[in-house]
Design an enzyme around this catalytic site. Structure first.
Site, PDB file in Angstrom:
ATOM      1  N   ALA A  88      11.581  16.833   6.703  1.00 26.50           N
ATOM      2  CA  ALA A  88      12.262  15.587   6.314  1.00 26.50           C
ATOM      3  C   ALA A  88      12.115  15.356   4.820  1.00 26.50           C
ATOM      4  CB  ALA A  88      11.677  14.409   7.103  1.00 26.50           C
ATOM      5  N   ASP A 115      23.200  20.946  -2.970  1.00 25.00           N
ATOM      6  CA  ASP A 115      22.436  21.464  -1.828  1.00 25.00           C
ATOM      7  C   ASP A 115      23.152  21.189  -0.497  1.00 25.00           C
ATOM      8  OD1 ASP A 115      20.273  22.630  -3.133  1.00 25.00           O
ATOM      9  OD2 ASP A 115      19.071  20.802  -3.126  1.00 25.00           O
ATOM     10  N   LYS A 165      13.577  16.379  -8.082  1.00 25.45           N
ATOM     11  CA  LYS A 165      14.953  16.085  -7.651  1.00 25.45           C
ATOM     12  C   LYS A 165      15.216  14.582  -7.482  1.00 25.45           C
ATOM     13  CE  LYS A 165      16.027  20.411  -5.306  1.00 25.45           C
ATOM     14  NZ  LYS A 165      16.448  21.070  -4.067  1.00 25.45           N
ATOM     15  N   SER A 186      11.683  31.787  -9.602  1.00 27.98           N
ATOM     16  CA  SER A 186      13.042  31.397  -9.220  1.00 27.98           C
ATOM     17  C   SER A 186      14.070  32.493  -9.490  1.00 27.98           C
ATOM     18  CB  SER A 186      13.459  30.136  -9.989  1.00 27.98           C
ATOM     19  OG  SER A 186      14.832  29.919  -9.754  1.00 27.98           O
TER      20      SER A 186
HETATM   21  N1  LIG Z   1      17.763  28.185   0.295  1.00 30.19           N
HETATM   22  C1  LIG Z   1      17.929  27.236  -0.611  1.00 30.19           C
HETATM   23  O1  LIG Z   1      18.875  27.223  -1.406  1.00 30.19           O
HETATM   24  C2  LIG Z   1      16.962  26.083  -0.661  1.00 30.19           C
HETATM   25  C3  LIG Z   1      17.308  24.880  -1.288  1.00 30.19           C
HETATM   26  C4  LIG Z   1      16.392  23.831  -1.285  1.00 30.19           C
HETATM   27  C5  LIG Z   1      15.147  24.022  -0.686  1.00 30.19           C
HETATM   28  N2  LIG Z   1      14.856  25.220  -0.097  1.00 30.19           N
HETATM   29  C6  LIG Z   1      13.571  25.436   0.564  1.00 30.19           C
HETATM   30  O2  LIG Z   1      13.384  24.426   1.532  1.00 30.19           O
HETATM   31  C7  LIG Z   1      11.990  24.164   1.692  1.00 30.19           C
HETATM   32  C8  LIG Z   1      11.735  22.661   1.615  1.00 30.19           C
HETATM   33  O3  LIG Z   1      12.038  22.202   0.321  1.00 30.19           O
HETATM   34  P1  LIG Z   1      12.046  20.640  -0.026  1.00 30.19           P
HETATM   35  O4  LIG Z   1      12.634  20.522  -1.374  1.00 30.19           O
HETATM   36  O5  LIG Z   1      12.622  19.848   1.081  1.00 30.19           O
HETATM   37  O6  LIG Z   1      10.468  20.331  -0.084  1.00 30.19           O
HETATM   38  P2  LIG Z   1       9.764  18.905   0.116  1.00 30.19           P
HETATM   39  O7  LIG Z   1      10.657  17.798  -0.308  1.00 30.19           O
HETATM   40  O8  LIG Z   1       8.424  19.050  -0.491  1.00 30.19           O
HETATM   41  O9  LIG Z   1       9.594  18.763   1.717  1.00 30.19           O
HETATM   42  C9  LIG Z   1       8.742  19.651   2.426  1.00 30.19           C
HETATM   43  C10 LIG Z   1       8.904  19.422   3.921  1.00 30.19           C
HETATM   44  O10 LIG Z   1       8.151  20.432   4.591  1.00 30.19           O
HETATM   45  C11 LIG Z   1       7.139  19.802   5.402  1.00 30.19           C
HETATM   46  N3  LIG Z   1       5.917  20.614   5.340  1.00 30.19           N
HETATM   47  C12 LIG Z   1       5.323  21.088   4.218  1.00 30.19           C
HETATM   48  N4  LIG Z   1       4.219  21.795   4.557  1.00 30.19           N
HETATM   49  C13 LIG Z   1       4.108  21.720   5.913  1.00 30.19           C
HETATM   50  C14 LIG Z   1       3.159  22.250   6.843  1.00 30.19           C
HETATM   51  N5  LIG Z   1       2.105  22.964   6.451  1.00 30.19           N
HETATM   52  N6  LIG Z   1       3.358  22.005   8.164  1.00 30.19           N
HETATM   53  C15 LIG Z   1       4.438  21.270   8.581  1.00 30.19           C
HETATM   54  N7  LIG Z   1       5.360  20.747   7.729  1.00 30.19           N
HETATM   55  C16 LIG Z   1       5.195  20.973   6.406  1.00 30.19           C
HETATM   56  C17 LIG Z   1       6.937  18.442   4.815  1.00 30.19           C
HETATM   57  O11 LIG Z   1       6.416  17.605   5.825  1.00 30.19           O
HETATM   58  P3  LIG Z   1       5.677  16.215   5.463  1.00 30.19           P
HETATM   59  O12 LIG Z   1       6.795  15.199   5.289  1.00 30.19           O
HETATM   60  O13 LIG Z   1       4.820  15.946   6.616  1.00 30.19           O
HETATM   61  O14 LIG Z   1       4.929  16.441   4.177  1.00 30.19           O
HETATM   62  C18 LIG Z   1       8.375  18.085   4.412  1.00 30.19           C
HETATM   63  O15 LIG Z   1       9.122  17.699   5.533  1.00 30.19           O
HETATM   64  C19 LIG Z   1      11.294  24.973   0.582  1.00 30.19           C
HETATM   65  O16 LIG Z   1      10.822  26.175   1.151  1.00 30.19           O
HETATM   66  C20 LIG Z   1      12.392  25.273  -0.394  1.00 30.19           C
HETATM   67  O17 LIG Z   1      12.172  26.486  -1.108  1.00 30.19           O
HETATM   68  C21 LIG Z   1      15.730  26.252  -0.069  1.00 30.19           C
END
Ligand SMILES: NC(=O)c1ccc[n+]([C@@H]2O[C@H](COP(=O)([O-])OP(=O)(O)OC[C@H]3O[C@@H](n4cnc5c(N)ncnc54)[C@H](OP(=O)(O)O)[C@@H]3O)[C@@H](O)[C@H]2O)c1
Length: 288
Positions: free
Chosen positions: A135, A111, A75, A24
Site C-alpha cells: 500500500a 507509474d 515521490k 537504477s
Molecule cells: N517496475 C517498476 O517500474 C516499479 C515502479 C515503482 C516501484 N517499483 C517497485 O515497487 C516496490 C514498492 O515500491 P514503493 O515505491 O511502493 O515503496 P514504498 O512506498 O516504500 O512501499 C513499500 C510497500 O512494501 C511493504 N513492505 C516493505 N517491506 C515489507 C516487508 N518486509 N514485509 C511486508 N511488506 C513490506 C510496505 O508495507 P508497510 O506499509 O507495512 O510498510 C509498503 O506497502 C519496490 O520494489 C520498487 O522497486 C517498481
C-alpha cells in the site's frame, strides 16, 4: 548504432533524483533512446537525501533541466516543491516525472499508465478482480490505474493495515470501485484463489526472499495474471511460485520500461523507441 556524441554546450539534462539511485537502470534506458533518436540530451542519476531535496529541486530549476524522474523516498515530498502537478499525480499523491515548461516545473505520474499498459496488452482491466500486495507509493499508482480502468474488485493486502485501509477508501471515493483492505498474512494470502490478478507492489523479493508464506495448494482461476513490480531479479520467487500454479506472469521490467517511455515522450514530444529501451533495461538489470 550511432557512436556516442560527447555532451556540448547545447546538451539538455534529464536526471533521476532519489536515494539510493546507484543501481537504477534509468540512465541506460533513457540515454540509449536519446542516442537512437539523435536528441542532444543526457540522463544522469543524482543521489539526493531527504534534507537536500528542496535544494536539489531549486538547482534543477536554476540550470533549466529538460526533465527529471523522482524515485523513493521523494515521490510525495517533491509535490510541494513544484510549480504545478497534473490532476492524476495530485489524486495519486505521488510524482515520478517532472517536466520543465518554460521555466515552470510540472509534476506528473507515469507509474499508473506504466503499470496498466502491460496489463492492457493481455486483458481488459474491467475483467479483473485484483489483489494488490502493498500500500506504498507504487501500490497507490496500481490501485488508481485499476480503479480508473473499471476493475471489478480490488483487495489490498498490506503489512500495515491502516495504510491499506486509507488506500482502499481513496479508491472507493474516487471511482466507486468495490474495494477492501486486509492485513497481509498467511491466511489472507490464500484469497489469491478467488482473484484473476495478483500484484506484488512491495520490495519483497528484491533483497530478501518472497514472504516466508506459502500459497500452499491454492488453486488459481484460469487466466490468472501474476504481476511483480520488482524488476531485479527478473525472475522473482513471487513469479516462480505463481508460474508453477499456472498463472501468466508479468515481469517488473515491463512497467519499468513503460513508465520510462511515457516520461521520455513527455520530455521530448517524440515517440519512445521502446524495443531499444527494453534491451537497455534488460542489460542494465543484468538479464543480458
Ligand atoms: N517496475 C517498476 O517500474 C516499479 C515502479 C515503482 C516501484 N517499483 C517497485 O515497487 C516496490 C514498492 O515500491 P514503493 O515505491 O511502493 O515503496 P514504498 O512506498 O516504500 O512501499 C513499500 C510497500 O512494501 C511493504 N513492505 C516493505 N517491506 C515489507 C516487508 N518486509 N514485509 C511486508 N511488506 C513490506 C510496505 O508495507 P508497510 O506499509 O507495512 O510498510 C509498503 O506497502 C519496490 O520494489 C520498487 O522497486 C517498481
Amino acid at each position: 548504432m550511432n557512436s556516442w556524441k560527447l555532451p556540448d554546450s547545447s546538451t539538455k539534462l534529464c536526471c533521476l533524483i532519489g536515494y539510493p539511485v546507484k543501481q537504477s537502470p534509468s540512465p541506460a534506458i533513457h540515454n540509449v533512446a536519446f542516442q537512437h533518436l539523435k536528441i542532444n540530451a543526457i540522463y544522469m542519476s543524482f543521489a539526493v537525501l531527504g534534507n537536500e531535496l528542496a535544494k536539489a529541486v531549486e538547482g534543477l530549476r536554476a540550470i533549466g533541466l529538460l526533465g527529471a524522474n523522482v524515485t523513493m523516498p521523494h515521490k510525495e515530498a517533491v509535490i510541494r516543491l513544484l510549480d504545478d502537478v497534473d490532476v492524476w499525480a495530485k489524486k495519486i499523491g505521488a510524482v515520478n516525472t517532472v517536466t520543465n515548461k518554460d521555466g515552470k516545473l510540472i509534476g506528473c505520474n507515469t507509474d499508473a499508465d506504466g503499470f496498466a499498459n502491460p496489463l492492457k496488452r493481455r486483458t481488459k482491466l474491467d475483467k479483473l478482480d485484483a489483489i494488490i500486495i502493498g500500500a506504498g507509493g507504487a501500490a497507490k499508482a496500481c490501485a488508481f490505474a485499476l480503479g480508473r480502468g473499471g476493475c471489478r474488485e480490488i483487495l489490498i493486502l498490506n503489512r500495515t493495515i491502516s495504510r491499506a485501509q486509507s488506500l482502499a477508501a481513496a479508491i472507493k471515493k474516487e471511482f466507486g470501485t468495490k474495494v477492501s483492505a486486509k492485513e497481509l498474512n498467511q491466511k489472507t494470502l490464500q484469497s489469491v484463489a478467488g482473484h484473476n490478478l495478483i500484484v506484488n507492489a512491495t520490495p519483497l523479493g528484491m533483497h530478501e526472499g518472497w514472504f516466508k508464506m506459502s500459497l500452499g495448494k491454492a488453486k488459481l482461476n484460469k487466466g490468472t495474471i501474476a504481476y511483480d513490480l520488482v524488476y531485479r531479479p527478473i525472475e522473482t520467487d513471487f513469479l516462480q511460485e505463481f508460474g508453477k500454479l499456472g498463472a501468466t506472469c508479468i515481469k517488473g521490467y515491463e512497467m519499468l520500461v513503460e513508465q520510462a517511455a511515457l516520461s521520455f515522450e513527455i520530455w521530448t514530444g517524440k515517440k519512445a523507441p521502446k524495443a531499444i529501451m527494453t534491451e537497455a533495461a534488460l542489460s542494465a538489470i543484468g538479464a543480458r
